[in-house]
Design a protein around this motif. Sequence first.
Motif, short mmCIF file in Angstrom:
data_model
loop_
_atom_site.label_atom_id
_atom_site.label_comp_id
_atom_site.label_asym_id
_atom_site.label_seq_id
_atom_site.Cartn_x
_atom_site.Cartn_y
_atom_site.Cartn_z
N GLU A 32 0.92 -1.42 -6.46
CA GLU A 32 2.16 -0.68 -6.74
C GLU A 32 2.32 -0.42 -8.23
OE1 GLU A 32 4.79 -2.37 -2.95
OE2 GLU A 32 4.86 -3.38 -4.91
N ALA A 33 2.06 -1.42 -9.04
CA ALA A 33 2.17 -1.25 -10.48
C ALA A 33 1.17 -0.22 -10.99
CB ALA A 33 1.95 -2.59 -11.18
N ALA A 34 -0.03 -0.23 -10.46
CA ALA A 34 -1.05 0.73 -10.88
C ALA A 34 -0.66 2.14 -10.49
CB ALA A 34 -2.40 0.36 -10.26
N ALA A 35 -0.10 2.30 -9.29
CA ALA A 35 0.32 3.63 -8.83
C ALA A 35 1.45 4.18 -9.70
CB ALA A 35 0.75 3.57 -7.37
N GLU A 36 2.41 3.34 -10.02
CA GLU A 36 3.54 3.80 -10.82
C GLU A 36 3.12 4.16 -12.24
OE1 GLU A 36 6.49 0.76 -10.39
OE2 GLU A 36 7.07 1.44 -8.38
N ALA A 37 2.13 3.44 -12.77
CA ALA A 37 1.62 3.77 -14.10
C ALA A 37 0.82 5.08 -14.07
CB ALA A 37 0.74 2.64 -14.61
N ALA A 38 0.10 5.32 -12.99
CA ALA A 38 -0.75 6.50 -12.89
C ALA A 38 0.02 7.77 -12.56
CB ALA A 38 -1.84 6.27 -11.84
N TYR A 39 1.17 7.61 -11.89
CA TYR A 39 1.93 8.78 -11.43
C TYR A 39 3.40 8.66 -11.85
CZ TYR A 39 -2.23 9.43 -8.59
OH TYR A 39 -3.53 9.59 -8.18
N SER A 71 6.84 10.91 3.79
CA SER A 71 5.74 10.31 3.04
C SER A 71 5.39 11.06 1.76
CB SER A 71 4.47 10.20 3.90
OG SER A 71 4.71 9.41 5.04
N GLY A 72 6.18 12.07 1.39
CA GLY A 72 5.82 12.90 0.26
C GLY A 72 6.62 12.61 -1.00
N ASN A 73 6.48 13.49 -1.96
CA ASN A 73 7.25 13.46 -3.21
C ASN A 73 7.16 14.83 -3.85
OD1 ASN A 73 4.85 13.44 -5.08
ND2 ASN A 73 4.49 11.46 -4.11
N THR A 74 7.78 15.00 -5.00
CA THR A 74 7.80 16.30 -5.64
C THR A 74 6.42 16.83 -5.98
OG1 THR A 74 8.09 15.26 -7.81
CG2 THR A 74 10.08 15.95 -6.66
N ARG A 75 5.45 15.95 -6.13
CA ARG A 75 4.10 16.39 -6.50
C ARG A 75 3.47 17.27 -5.42
NH1 ARG A 75 1.17 13.71 -10.57
NH2 ARG A 75 2.50 12.36 -11.83
N ASP A 76 3.95 17.17 -4.19
CA ASP A 76 3.46 18.06 -3.15
C ASP A 76 3.77 19.51 -3.50
OD1 ASP A 76 2.33 18.70 -0.59
OD2 ASP A 76 4.36 19.01 0.15
N PHE A 77 4.89 19.74 -4.18
CA PHE A 77 5.27 21.09 -4.61
C PHE A 77 4.73 21.44 -6.00
CE2 PHE A 77 9.02 20.22 -1.73
CZ PHE A 77 8.63 21.10 -0.74
N THR A 78 4.72 20.47 -6.91
CA THR A 78 4.30 20.78 -8.28
C THR A 78 2.78 20.93 -8.39
OG1 THR A 78 4.25 18.43 -8.94
CG2 THR A 78 6.31 19.64 -9.29
N PHE A 79 2.04 20.57 -7.35
CA PHE A 79 0.59 20.75 -7.38
C PHE A 79 0.23 22.20 -7.70
CE2 PHE A 79 -3.37 21.88 -5.15
CZ PHE A 79 -4.25 21.04 -5.79
N GLU A 219 -5.96 13.55 -5.37
CA GLU A 219 -5.90 12.84 -6.65
C GLU A 219 -4.58 13.11 -7.36
OE1 GLU A 219 -9.95 13.46 -5.28
OE2 GLU A 219 -8.35 14.89 -5.70
N TYR A 220 -4.00 14.28 -7.15
CA TYR A 220 -2.79 14.66 -7.87
C TYR A 220 -1.51 14.12 -7.23
CZ TYR A 220 0.94 17.56 -9.80
OH TYR A 220 2.11 17.98 -10.40
N VAL A 221 -1.46 14.09 -5.90
CA VAL A 221 -0.17 13.92 -5.22
C VAL A 221 0.39 12.50 -5.34
CG1 VAL A 221 -1.02 13.30 -2.92
CG2 VAL A 221 1.07 14.69 -3.16
N GLY A 222 -0.46 11.53 -5.66
CA GLY A 222 0.05 10.18 -5.85
C GLY A 222 0.27 9.42 -4.56
N ILE A 223 -0.79 9.29 -3.76
CA ILE A 223 -0.67 8.57 -2.49
C ILE A 223 -0.27 7.12 -2.73
CG2 ILE A 223 -2.00 7.72 -0.51
CD1 ILE A 223 -3.51 10.37 -0.56
N GLY A 224 -0.66 6.58 -3.88
CA GLY A 224 -0.26 5.21 -4.19
C GLY A 224 1.25 5.03 -4.25
N LEU A 225 1.98 6.07 -4.65
CA LEU A 225 3.44 6.00 -4.62
C LEU A 225 3.95 5.89 -3.19
CD1 LEU A 225 4.41 8.70 -7.29
CD2 LEU A 225 4.36 6.21 -7.59
N THR A 226 3.34 6.66 -2.30
CA THR A 226 3.72 6.60 -0.89
C THR A 226 3.41 5.25 -0.27
OG1 THR A 226 3.38 8.98 -0.60
CG2 THR A 226 3.26 7.63 1.38
N MET A 227 2.35 4.60 -0.75
CA MET A 227 1.92 3.35 -0.14
C MET A 227 2.65 2.13 -0.68
SD MET A 227 -0.20 4.27 2.13
CE MET A 227 -0.84 2.67 2.60
N ARG A 228 3.61 2.28 -1.56
CA ARG A 228 4.43 1.15 -1.97
C ARG A 228 5.22 0.60 -0.78
NH1 ARG A 228 7.62 4.02 -6.78
NH2 ARG A 228 7.71 5.53 -5.07
N ARG A 229 5.44 -0.70 -0.77
CA ARG A 229 6.09 -1.32 0.37
C ARG A 229 7.48 -0.74 0.62
NH1 ARG A 229 4.75 -7.20 -1.95
NH2 ARG A 229 4.91 -5.88 -3.83
#
Length: 321
Positions: A32-39, A71-79, A219-229
């Motif tokens: 979770e920490a890695a995802a938040e830092a990356a995205y 399961s999404g976020n704004t990156r789905d649109f900003t891509f 790589e762009y959309v940040g799946i790690g953000l979606t996978m946070r608990r």
Amino acid sequence: MRSLKLALSLLLAATALGGCALLTDRRASAREAAAEAAYPPTGRIVTVDGIPVHAHVQGQGPDLVLIHGASGNTRDFTFALVDRLAQDYRVIAFDRPGLGWTGSMGPDGISPMMQAALLQKAADQLGVTRPIVAGHSYGGAVAMAWALTDTPDVSAVVVLSGATMPWPGGLGAYYAVTGSRIGAATVIPALTAFATERQTDRIVEAIFTPQTAPEGYTEYVGIGLTMRRSTLRDNALQVTRLKPHVTRMAQEYPRLDLPVEILHGTADDVVPARIHAIPLADLLPQGDLTLIEGAGHMPHHSHPDDVIAAIHRAARRAGLR
């Protein structure tokens, strides 16, 4: 549905790996920490009733609100889409409650009406007036809820592959498990900790079928953000509790006297057009349905010209262009 079958295989594999609670917790926290830092957030954070709301604002022109799906976020649109829309509109893409960088609403978050109310207050802080409100998938239900609230300033709605009507049956094993208390406490941490990149890639592939995800999307959309608990829990509760809300909302759709553009792929087996888009169009006094032959669940990526044309039509019908 293919995506749910693949999600179930992911769930079973992660559960098998997640036997040690301490190991699971540590690994999940690190991921979770890695995802938040990356995205990090791409936009600004406004606070509404104590809840942080993430808004990506770009462009000039009539206000256009974008609301993403499950399961999404704004990156789905900003891509890619926002850059094109920002040539003609001031685009305000929101993270929905509990997803991306917007905080959880707790039990209130299971209601599309409550989500819409929160995002409306955030939009007010951003000076949004007479917006076109466009929602994809679950976001389509929130867009329709926005139109149903007692606000006179919504100029038009655009529903993209929207989950807007009640459907027969359930949602499959994945949501049955992750939407339960036991699953939220045990299975979801295991998913966060142990789901592999290949497993999550397969879920993305299934959501895009019969098309494929554009190069660089995963790589762009940040799946790690979606996978946070916390995000997995909020998402599961929202999806599994949606049906009663759209059932009630459907009774109110005939009173909506504003332009609604409905765009849906004929090959969408995640949110089928025959269950959602076609009945929705029949209920709306100003509903305009466009079916895209052979398109799946992600038309804003596979058929962006059709999506942009639908938004332009909504703007013209509302007198904004």
